[in-house]
Design a protein around this motif. Structure first.
Motif, PDB file in Angstrom:
ATOM      1  N   LYS A  12       0.813  -1.172   0.021  1.00 49.85           N
ATOM      2  CA  LYS A  12      -0.135  -0.134  -0.103  1.00 49.85           C
ATOM      3  C   LYS A  12       0.836   1.282  -0.044  1.00 49.85           C
ATOM      4  O   LYS A  12       0.619   2.264  -0.612  1.00 49.85           O
ATOM      5  CB  LYS A  12      -0.837  -0.043   1.141  1.00 49.85           C
ATOM      6  N   ARG A  15       2.337   1.633  -3.694  1.00 52.84           N
ATOM      7  CA  ARG A  15       1.189   2.095  -4.498  1.00 52.84           C
ATOM      8  C   ARG A  15       0.633   3.403  -4.037  1.00 52.84           C
ATOM      9  O   ARG A  15       0.430   4.509  -5.180  1.00 52.84           O
ATOM     10  CB  ARG A  15      -0.097   1.328  -4.213  1.00 52.84           C
ATOM     11  N   THR A  16       0.788   4.008  -2.885  1.00 57.60           N
ATOM     12  CA  THR A  16       0.488   5.511  -2.690  1.00 57.60           C
ATOM     13  C   THR A  16       1.648   6.254  -3.131  1.00 57.60           C
ATOM     14  O   THR A  16       1.414   7.272  -3.732  1.00 57.60           O
ATOM     15  CB  THR A  16       0.439   5.626  -1.143  1.00 57.60           C
ATOM     16  N   ASN A  19       1.387   7.132  -6.578  1.00 57.35           N
ATOM     17  CA  ASN A  19      -0.083   7.776  -7.007  1.00 57.35           C
ATOM     18  C   ASN A  19      -0.920   6.698  -7.869  1.00 57.35           C
ATOM     19  O   ASN A  19      -1.373   7.333  -8.749  1.00 57.35           O
ATOM     20  CB  ASN A  19       0.385   9.154  -7.309  1.00 57.35           C
ATOM     21  N   SER A  21      -4.182   3.907  -7.825  1.00 55.79           N
ATOM     22  CA  SER A  21      -5.143   3.509  -7.285  1.00 55.79           C
ATOM     23  C   SER A  21      -4.981   1.983  -7.373  1.00 55.79           C
ATOM     24  O   SER A  21      -4.298   1.385  -8.013  1.00 55.79           O
ATOM     25  CB  SER A  21      -6.582   3.712  -8.061  1.00 55.79           C
ATOM     26  N   GLN A  22      -5.863   1.041  -6.561  1.00 60.49           N
ATOM     27  CA  GLN A  22      -5.600  -0.352  -6.504  1.00 60.49           C
ATOM     28  C   GLN A  22      -6.049  -0.819  -7.848  1.00 60.49           C
ATOM     29  O   GLN A  22      -5.494  -1.758  -8.536  1.00 60.49           O
ATOM     30  CB  GLN A  22      -6.527  -0.899  -5.427  1.00 60.49           C
ATOM     31  N   ARG A  23      -7.034  -0.323  -8.482  1.00 56.54           N
ATOM     32  CA  ARG A  23      -7.443  -0.578  -9.733  1.00 56.54           C
ATOM     33  C   ARG A  23      -6.337  -0.528 -10.937  1.00 56.54           C
ATOM     34  O   ARG A  23      -5.979  -1.184 -11.797  1.00 56.54           O
ATOM     35  CB  ARG A  23      -8.730  -0.016 -10.379  1.00 56.54           C
ATOM     36  N   GLN A  24      -5.650   0.709 -10.759  1.00 58.80           N
ATOM     37  CA  GLN A  24      -4.728   1.082 -11.821  1.00 58.80           C
ATOM     38  C   GLN A  24      -3.386   0.211 -11.629  1.00 58.80           C
ATOM     39  O   GLN A  24      -2.863  -0.352 -12.488  1.00 58.80           O
ATOM     40  CB  GLN A  24      -3.993   2.428 -11.460  1.00 58.80           C
ATOM     41  N   HIS A  33      -8.210  -6.751  -9.504  1.00 55.72           N
ATOM     42  CA  HIS A  33      -8.306  -5.742  -8.969  1.00 55.72           C
ATOM     43  C   HIS A  33      -8.424  -6.319  -7.366  1.00 55.72           C
ATOM     44  O   HIS A  33      -7.674  -5.896  -6.345  1.00 55.72           O
ATOM     45  CB  HIS A  33      -9.486  -4.991  -9.099  1.00 55.72           C
ATOM     46  N   SER A  37      -6.393  -5.527  -3.354  1.00 54.62           N
ATOM     47  CA  SER A  37      -7.146  -5.270  -2.080  1.00 54.62           C
ATOM     48  C   SER A  37      -6.667  -6.433  -0.964  1.00 54.62           C
ATOM     49  O   SER A  37      -6.572  -6.036   0.325  1.00 54.62           O
ATOM     50  CB  SER A  37      -8.524  -5.179  -2.365  1.00 54.62           C
TER      51      SER A  37
END
Length: 190
Positions: A12, A15-16, A19, A21-24, A33, A37
């Motif tokens: 996480k 990913r942050t 920048n 999203s989880q989907r991206q 996806h 998560s």
């Protein structure tokens, strides 16, 4: 590295940082996806192949994932304690334990040299691994089932493998004792 490494939080954080999203991230890595998560919330532990695929969405190695702040080792010799433990934290429950210990800074040398240990029942995952590299290894103890494309062979101590890593492949210990392998991969994979 401690035994309480939090794979979900680290994923996480990355990913942050990128920048996304989880989907991206899932789209960039070519994974479902929901898998992102489940890993981020520590409801699922990824296989080595799955984590590597996800990290490919960031363009980072497993070594960078597990030890992001560690300075590269430039010395020419290494004791067992100086090898970088890359994956033991993936298997907190001990089931399917695979240990991959890397010699030095693989990225700096363009060569990844590993001491691998597969406990009984260990498996790199039903999802076959594919990546841009060549790899080879020698089984030094125990037995390891190696699948490359449509070929499957159980290798015993002294047996070796060498193949183009773009061919789908998988490693499994189907015996009742641990297996150890010394392997090399260029360019580095993990």
């Amino acid at each position: 590295m401690t035994n309480d490494f939090d794979v979900g939080s680290r994923l996480k954080e990355l990913r942050t940082q990128f920048n996304l999203s989880q989907r991206q991230l899932a789209e960039a890595a070519g994974v479902p996806h929901g898998q992102i998560s489940m890993i981020e919330t520590n409801r699922s532990s990824p296989s080595v192949a799955s984590l590597r695929k996800i990290l490919g969405g960031f363009g980072i190695t497993m070594s960078e994932f597990f030890e992001p702040d560690e300075a590269p080792m430039q010395q020419p010799f290494f004791t067992p304690n100086e090898l970088r433990d890359l994956t033991s934290q993936l298997y907190a429950d001990g089931d399917g334990m695979i240990r991959l210990k890397q010699v030095g800074d693989a990225k700096a040398h363009g060569l990844q040299l590993l001491h691998e240990r597969y406990e009984p029942g260990a498996d790199t995952g039903e999802s076959m691994i594919e990546h841009e590299a060549n790899e080879g290894g020698i089984v030094i103890a125990g037995e390891l089932e190696v699948t490359v494309g449509d070929e499957v062979r159980v290798l015993k101590a002294g047996d070796a493998y060498l193949f183009d890593s773009r061919n789908p492949h998988r490693f499994r210990n189907i015996s009742d004792r641990a297996c150890e392998v010394i392997s090399a991969c260029t360019p580095p994979y993990l």
